[in-house]
Design a protein around this motif. Structure first.
Motif, PDB file in Angstrom:
ATOM      1  N   ASN A 145       0.829  -1.208   0.000  1.00 44.93           N
ATOM      2  CA  ASN A 145       0.000   0.000   0.000  1.00 44.93           C
ATOM      3  C   ASN A 145       0.860   1.254   0.000  1.00 44.93           C
ATOM      4  O   ASN A 145       0.441   2.303   0.460  1.00 44.93           O
ATOM      5  CB  ASN A 145      -1.004   0.001   1.166  1.00 44.93           C
ATOM      6  CG  ASN A 145      -0.320   0.107   2.508  1.00 44.93           C
ATOM      7  OD1 ASN A 145       0.897   0.225   2.574  1.00 44.93           O
ATOM      8  ND2 ASN A 145      -1.096   0.069   3.572  1.00 44.93           N
ATOM      9  N   TYR A 186      -6.344  -4.771  -7.198  1.00 41.76           N
ATOM     10  CA  TYR A 186      -6.297  -5.345  -5.837  1.00 41.76           C
ATOM     11  C   TYR A 186      -7.716  -5.700  -5.390  1.00 41.76           C
ATOM     12  O   TYR A 186      -8.687  -5.106  -5.867  1.00 41.76           O
ATOM     13  CB  TYR A 186      -5.669  -4.335  -4.870  1.00 41.76           C
ATOM     14  CG  TYR A 186      -5.379  -4.909  -3.502  1.00 41.76           C
ATOM     15  CD1 TYR A 186      -4.620  -6.066  -3.349  1.00 41.76           C
ATOM     16  CD2 TYR A 186      -5.855  -4.282  -2.351  1.00 41.76           C
ATOM     17  CE1 TYR A 186      -4.363  -6.595  -2.089  1.00 41.76           C
ATOM     18  CE2 TYR A 186      -5.591  -4.801  -1.086  1.00 41.76           C
ATOM     19  CZ  TYR A 186      -4.847  -5.955  -0.968  1.00 41.76           C
ATOM     20  OH  TYR A 186      -4.599  -6.474   0.269  1.00 41.76           O
ATOM     21  N   VAL A 200     -10.181  -4.928  -3.241  1.00 47.46           N
ATOM     22  CA  VAL A 200     -10.713  -3.955  -2.273  1.00 47.46           C
ATOM     23  C   VAL A 200     -12.201  -4.274  -2.178  1.00 47.46           C
ATOM     24  O   VAL A 200     -13.011  -3.805  -2.974  1.00 47.46           O
ATOM     25  CB  VAL A 200     -10.487  -2.509  -2.776  1.00 47.46           C
ATOM     26  CG1 VAL A 200     -10.917  -1.514  -1.707  1.00 47.46           C
ATOM     27  CG2 VAL A 200      -9.039  -2.298  -3.179  1.00 47.46           C
ATOM     28  N   TYR A 233     -10.641  -0.507   2.224  1.00 48.65           N
ATOM     29  CA  TYR A 233      -9.199  -0.690   1.986  1.00 48.65           C
ATOM     30  C   TYR A 233      -8.510  -0.700   3.344  1.00 48.65           C
ATOM     31  O   TYR A 233      -8.166  -1.736   3.862  1.00 48.65           O
ATOM     32  CB  TYR A 233      -8.708   0.440   1.085  1.00 48.65           C
ATOM     33  CG  TYR A 233      -7.293   0.276   0.606  1.00 48.65           C
ATOM     34  CD1 TYR A 233      -6.982  -0.623  -0.411  1.00 48.65           C
ATOM     35  CD2 TYR A 233      -6.266   1.025   1.164  1.00 48.65           C
ATOM     36  CE1 TYR A 233      -5.668  -0.775  -0.850  1.00 48.65           C
ATOM     37  CE2 TYR A 233      -4.956   0.889   0.728  1.00 48.65           C
ATOM     38  CZ  TYR A 233      -4.665  -0.015  -0.277  1.00 48.65           C
ATOM     39  OH  TYR A 233      -3.367  -0.165  -0.712  1.00 48.65           O
ATOM     40  N   ARG A 234      -8.397   0.435   3.987  1.00 47.76           N
ATOM     41  CA  ARG A 234      -7.912   0.460   5.385  1.00 47.76           C
ATOM     42  C   ARG A 234      -9.112   0.677   6.319  1.00 47.76           C
ATOM     43  O   ARG A 234      -9.226   0.040   7.363  1.00 47.76           O
ATOM     44  CB  ARG A 234      -6.882   1.575   5.531  1.00 47.76           C
ATOM     45  CG  ARG A 234      -6.408   1.838   6.939  1.00 47.76           C
ATOM     46  CD  ARG A 234      -5.451   0.744   7.438  1.00 47.76           C
ATOM     47  NE  ARG A 234      -5.054   1.041   8.800  1.00 47.76           N
ATOM     48  CZ  ARG A 234      -3.923   1.657   9.140  1.00 47.76           C
ATOM     49  NH1 ARG A 234      -3.035   1.963   8.205  1.00 47.76           N
ATOM     50  NH2 ARG A 234      -3.655   1.950  10.394  1.00 47.76           N
ATOM     51  N   ALA A 282     -13.540   3.556  -0.051  1.00 45.87           N
ATOM     52  CA  ALA A 282     -12.574   2.518  -0.428  1.00 45.87           C
ATOM     53  C   ALA A 282     -11.766   2.970  -1.640  1.00 45.87           C
ATOM     54  O   ALA A 282     -10.543   2.802  -1.697  1.00 45.87           O
ATOM     55  CB  ALA A 282     -13.305   1.218  -0.736  1.00 45.87           C
ATOM     56  N   GLU A 298      -9.149   5.676  -0.673  1.00 45.06           N
ATOM     57  CA  GLU A 298      -7.982   5.145   0.052  1.00 45.06           C
ATOM     58  C   GLU A 298      -7.108   4.291  -0.879  1.00 45.06           C
ATOM     59  O   GLU A 298      -5.886   4.348  -0.819  1.00 45.06           O
ATOM     60  CB  GLU A 298      -8.439   4.306   1.256  1.00 45.06           C
ATOM     61  CG  GLU A 298      -9.081   5.130   2.361  1.00 45.06           C
ATOM     62  CD  GLU A 298      -9.343   4.320   3.637  1.00 45.06           C
ATOM     63  OE1 GLU A 298      -9.198   3.082   3.629  1.00 45.06           O
ATOM     64  OE2 GLU A 298      -9.693   4.947   4.661  1.00 45.06           O
ATOM     65  N   ALA A 299      -7.772   3.523  -1.738  1.00 44.77           N
ATOM     66  CA  ALA A 299      -7.027   2.625  -2.623  1.00 44.77           C
ATOM     67  C   ALA A 299      -6.239   3.424  -3.668  1.00 44.77           C
ATOM     68  O   ALA A 299      -5.038   3.211  -3.853  1.00 44.77           O
ATOM     69  CB  ALA A 299      -7.990   1.661  -3.302  1.00 44.77           C
ATOM     70  N   THR A 321     -10.249  -2.248  -8.603  1.00 45.11           N
ATOM     71  CA  THR A 321     -10.606  -3.239  -7.586  1.00 45.11           C
ATOM     72  C   THR A 321     -11.319  -4.426  -8.215  1.00 45.11           C
ATOM     73  O   THR A 321     -12.065  -4.261  -9.184  1.00 45.11           O
ATOM     74  CB  THR A 321     -11.525  -2.651  -6.496  1.00 45.11           C
ATOM     75  OG1 THR A 321     -11.928  -3.712  -5.628  1.00 45.11           O
ATOM     76  CG2 THR A 321     -12.786  -1.989  -7.047  1.00 45.11           C
ATOM     77  N   TYR A 328     -17.203   3.368  -6.654  1.00 44.11           N
ATOM     78  CA  TYR A 328     -15.796   3.170  -7.049  1.00 44.11           C
ATOM     79  C   TYR A 328     -15.405   4.099  -8.191  1.00 44.11           C
ATOM     80  O   TYR A 328     -14.391   4.769  -8.145  1.00 44.11           O
ATOM     81  CB  TYR A 328     -15.555   1.733  -7.524  1.00 44.11           C
ATOM     82  CG  TYR A 328     -15.654   0.660  -6.471  1.00 44.11           C
ATOM     83  CD1 TYR A 328     -15.099   0.829  -5.207  1.00 44.11           C
ATOM     84  CD2 TYR A 328     -16.293  -0.555  -6.756  1.00 44.11           C
ATOM     85  CE1 TYR A 328     -15.184  -0.178  -4.248  1.00 44.11           C
ATOM     86  CE2 TYR A 328     -16.380  -1.560  -5.804  1.00 44.11           C
ATOM     87  CZ  TYR A 328     -15.832  -1.369  -4.550  1.00 44.11           C
ATOM     88  OH  TYR A 328     -15.923  -2.374  -3.620  1.00 44.11           O
ATOM     89  N   ALA A 337      -8.554  -6.546   2.999  1.00 45.23           N
ATOM     90  CA  ALA A 337      -7.570  -5.662   2.352  1.00 45.23           C
ATOM     91  C   ALA A 337      -6.479  -5.246   3.347  1.00 45.23           C
ATOM     92  O   ALA A 337      -5.806  -6.095   3.904  1.00 45.23           O
ATOM     93  CB  ALA A 337      -8.274  -4.467   1.737  1.00 45.23           C
ATOM     94  N   HIS A 338      -6.330  -3.941   3.592  1.00 45.74           N
ATOM     95  CA  HIS A 338      -5.287  -3.485   4.517  1.00 45.74           C
ATOM     96  C   HIS A 338      -5.867  -3.198   5.895  1.00 45.74           C
ATOM     97  O   HIS A 338      -5.326  -2.376   6.643  1.00 45.74           O
ATOM     98  CB  HIS A 338      -4.552  -2.284   3.929  1.00 45.74           C
ATOM     99  CG  HIS A 338      -3.711  -2.684   2.753  1.00 45.74           C
ATOM    100  ND1 HIS A 338      -2.467  -3.257   2.890  1.00 45.74           N
ATOM    101  CD2 HIS A 338      -3.961  -2.662   1.424  1.00 45.74           C
ATOM    102  CE1 HIS A 338      -1.980  -3.553   1.695  1.00 45.74           C
ATOM    103  NE2 HIS A 338      -2.871  -3.203   0.781  1.00 45.74           N
TER     104      HIS A 338
END
Ligand code: NOJ
Length: 732
Positions: free
Chosen positions: A87, A113, A115, A119-120, A145, A148-149, A157, A195, A430-431
């Protein structure tokens, strides 16, 4: 004089821009239409360069940032895409720089990724989101999301998953929006909009990917990766709608599925990917394979070797190879031999490039370097995650108004999930980071700790048969006024490759409740899980029960809001909770039986424990009668139906009205009823609000045949809300 010099400077500027643009190859000229740029670029590409665009490798899972040189060596500068596990924008930019500066044409890579639900800032799993019946809120969460991504170096995603799923044993039921096609379609569109926004080139937006195309949710017996029996009629009736709507909403990409669709695997299916998606729906983005789903065509028995698998997948319509190592090895040869035409190859390459241009990657290939604080867990993001968690939770039982909790109580918080953080994140987190998660215990302590006293006992683990902590739990319960038991599933019990043979919780957890019952105190059961559960033994033991799902980082705050009464629960089930696992598959929109009153199980009740759409509130709602502005309609007409709803309790609350249509007689049999619209509204105590639905006869009274053609047949229809219905007559 001044005016002349301004004109002169302006003219010079124009000349510079013009001459620069003239020197630029057309594809690098941002003022030109994307289609022209795509065509220009493809004309300049060699066969090998084209093929490399159609491959995706991984980047970052175990990469040490200090080993960046090694990482770069493994990624050809011409590679089309990577799955970006890291990330850190810095690593992304280094890798991207190689594509831009070391490749002949400087084509940027696309970084993808999973997501899936944040994400976080991890928010509730998709199945829970559907239970909120608030797609606007889900859209906002997807936008968080995306922000952040993208700011962390991810452009794309692999979400939303819109596989309609009716067998809770299948672990991936957690990743979709439940058992109903329309619900999946609505939440799919919300996710795509969240998104992608209106412009994917925005540096806070990412490309969406509809997956897994198609029929993966029909996994036999709930096992993963297996054969799916999907007749053409069921394909169109049940599985296609969410994809069709997602494509209409502009989803940039799709992922082909692992499953064998009645003999032709999703990743070799020319009908679904080419005839329908590309030709009929005119999708001009691309299809990525699932991880290894091309090479798996060999195991599935439709390809002899990797080359054959590459050929079959490509010809069927898979544009990009995710981690198969098939396209990079064999496509050049297959084109040279004429088995794949240049036209087919160019079409695939153009699809990938189009998405890259739309993401603005040619103009802005690099991710601005920001700190984690600047991009993660922003106050507005946390608020959205919290609200979505609150609205997803479903109050299943509340006898004697056990909830909300009374003030000044002694509360025993018991169970393996009471202090857990990790498991509340759910699969594909995810993260997500446990440091960010508010546990149930911490949330309750923060909200109620001042007035009430909280006690804790673990009671038991998630599984196994260690009852050694039962005694302490019982003692804790006995000294308290009320017991909150936190049970459920571990994070990895649902998601990919996480099938279970039963929907029941492990016996040890059920035994814990039996034990706690001995204390004679009211029991509130909180359930956190990624699938519907079999609750027939637990339900009679407890006074109140809340399905909290896997709510993400704001769990504790949302749970505390509901238990304290600060928040009035408004979630309703988007998937049926069977009475027992043996009833599966059981879903609300089954087709009609030949003998509706016979053919039942003899040993259990035949209704589910909790049906689709079920969910309680701390207030009560009363429904009036449905009224229609006409009860005789013709094809092509529109019709408005409405129903008054009164908040008859003593609290403000939110209510979702589900509108179903039933078509009793049709040339192709229809389900008992089908959801066609839903709406959620707030109602102050005592307030009456009108809920309405504008029925479009061609859309809502129609049905599909096995080729996906829509028909409207005259006859009687019913519009249904709860136990109310109204007949509408459709004439030619
Ligand atoms: C396999 C899963 O089926 C899919 O959903 C996921 O997006 C890919 N792996 C990439 O991780």
């Amino acid at each position: 004089m001044k005016r002349i010099s301004i004109i002169f400077v302006f003219a010079m500027l124009l000349c510079t821009v013009f001459s620069q643009n003239k020197q630029l190859p057309l594809y690098k000229n941002a003022t030109k239409p994307i289609e022209k740029r795509v065509n220009d670029l493809v004309l300049r590409m060699t066969l090998e360069e084209k093929v490399m665009q159609l491959n995706q490798y991984t980047l970052g899972r175990n990469d040490n940032k200090n080993n960046i040189e090694d990482v770069l060596k493994q990624k050809p500068a011409e590679l089309g895409s990577v799955i970006y596990f890291n990330n850190d924008p810095k690593l992304r930019n280094e890798v991207q720089r190689q594509s831009i500066e070391k490749s002949r044409l400087g084509i940027p890579m696309i970084f993808g990724y999973d997501v899936i639900h944040g994400y976080r800032t991890v928010y509730p799993i998709p199945l829970a989101q559907a239970c909120s019946w608030n797609p606007e809120l889900a859209q906002k969460a997807s936008a968080v999301a995306a922000q952040e991504a993208r700011m962390s170096g991810v452009d794309w995603t692999f979400s939303p998953m819109i596989d309609v799923a009716r067998d809770g044993r299948w672990g991936r039921v957690a990743e979709g929006y439940g058992e109903d096609s329309y619900t999946n379609a609505v939440f799919c569109v919300a996710a795509v909009k969240g998104y992608q926004g209106d412009n994917m080139a925005d540096n806070k937006k990412i490309a969406a990917c509809l997956k897994h195309y198609v029929g993966y949710g029909a996994s036999e017996g709930g096992r993963d990766y297996v054969f799916t029996e999907v007749s053409p009629q069921t394909l169109w009736d049940t599985y296609m709608l969410p994809y069709q709507e997602g494509v209409k909403a502009g989803a940039a990409t799709l992922m082909s599925s692992f499953n064998d669709i009645s003999g032709i695997p999703g990743s070799a299916n020319h009908y679904t990917m080419t005839e329908v998606l590309k030709k009929r729906w005119k999708h001009d983005g691309f299809v990525v394979s699932d991880w290894g789903s091309i090479v798996q065509l060999i195991a599935q028995g439709v390809a002899v070797d990797r080359k054959d698998a590459a050929l079959k997948a490509f010809k069927a319509g898979v544009t990009m190879d995710m981690m198969n190592g098939c396209y990079d090895k064999y496509l050049v040869e297959l084109v040279k031999k004429g088995e794949i035409s240049k036209k087919e190859l160019d079409d695939a390459v153009k699809r990938v490039l189009r998405v890259k241009f739309r993401l603005g990657l040619f103009e802005n290939p690099y991710t601005p370097q920001t700190t984690e604080k600047e991009r993660f867990l922003l106050p507005v993001s946390l608020k959205i995650a919290e609200q979505l968690a609150e609205e997803s939770m479903v109050l299943l039982k509340n006898e004697n108004n056990t909830l909300p909790l009374k003030a000044h109580s002694k509360i025993a918080v018991v169970g393996p999930l009471a202090k857990s953080k990790w498991h509340l994140l759910g699969s594909w987190a995810a993260h997500g980071n446990t440091d960010d998660v508010i546990s149930i215990y911490d949330g309750l302590e923060a909200e109620l700790g001042k007035d009430s006293q909280l006690l804790y006992a673990e009671g038991c683990g998630f599984d196994g048969n260690d009852t050694s902590k039962f005694a302490e739990a019982l003692k804790t319960a006995a000294t308290s006024d009320v017991v909150v038991v936190c049970l459920g599933e571990k994070k990895d019990w649902s998601g990919e490759n996480a099938s279970r043979s039963t929907l029941a919780l492990p016996e040890i957890q059920e035994k814990l409740v039996v034990e706690l019952k001995k204390a004679g105190k009211p029991i509130i059961l909180l359930l956190s899980n990624g699938r519907p559960l079999e609750l027939n033994r637990l339900e009679p033991l407890v006074d109140a029960m809340v399905e909290i799902w896997q709510p993400g980082i704001m769990t504790g705050k949302a749970v505390a809001g509901i238990l304290s009464g600060r928040v009035n629960p408004s979630g309703k089930l988007a998937i049926t909770f069977p009475y027992s696992t043996g009833q599966v598959p059981i879903y609300y929109n089954q087709r009609k039986s030949a003998r509706p009153h016979q053919g039942k199980y003899q040993d259990i009740q035949n209704t589910p424990l909790y049906e689709f759409g079920y969910g309680l509130s701390y207030t009560t709602f009363e429904y009036g009668d449905i009224k229609a502005n006409s009860q005789k309609v013709k094809k092509g007409d529109k019709l408005v139906v409405e129903i008054p709803v009164t908040n008859t309790g003593d609290r403000d609350g939110m209510e979702t009205v589900h509108w179903f249509i039933a078509d009793p007689v049709c040339s192709i049999s229809r389900p008992v009823k089908e959801l066609k619209y839903f709406e959620k509204k707030s109602l102050a105590k005592g307030e009456i609000r009108m809920f309405s639905f504008e029925i479009d006869i061609n859309r809502d009274f129609s049905f599909v045949d096995e080729s996906g053609n829509r028909f409207v047949e005259p006859g009687d229809f019913y519009v249904i809300v709860k136990d109310k219905k109204i007949k509408i007559e459709l004439t030619d």
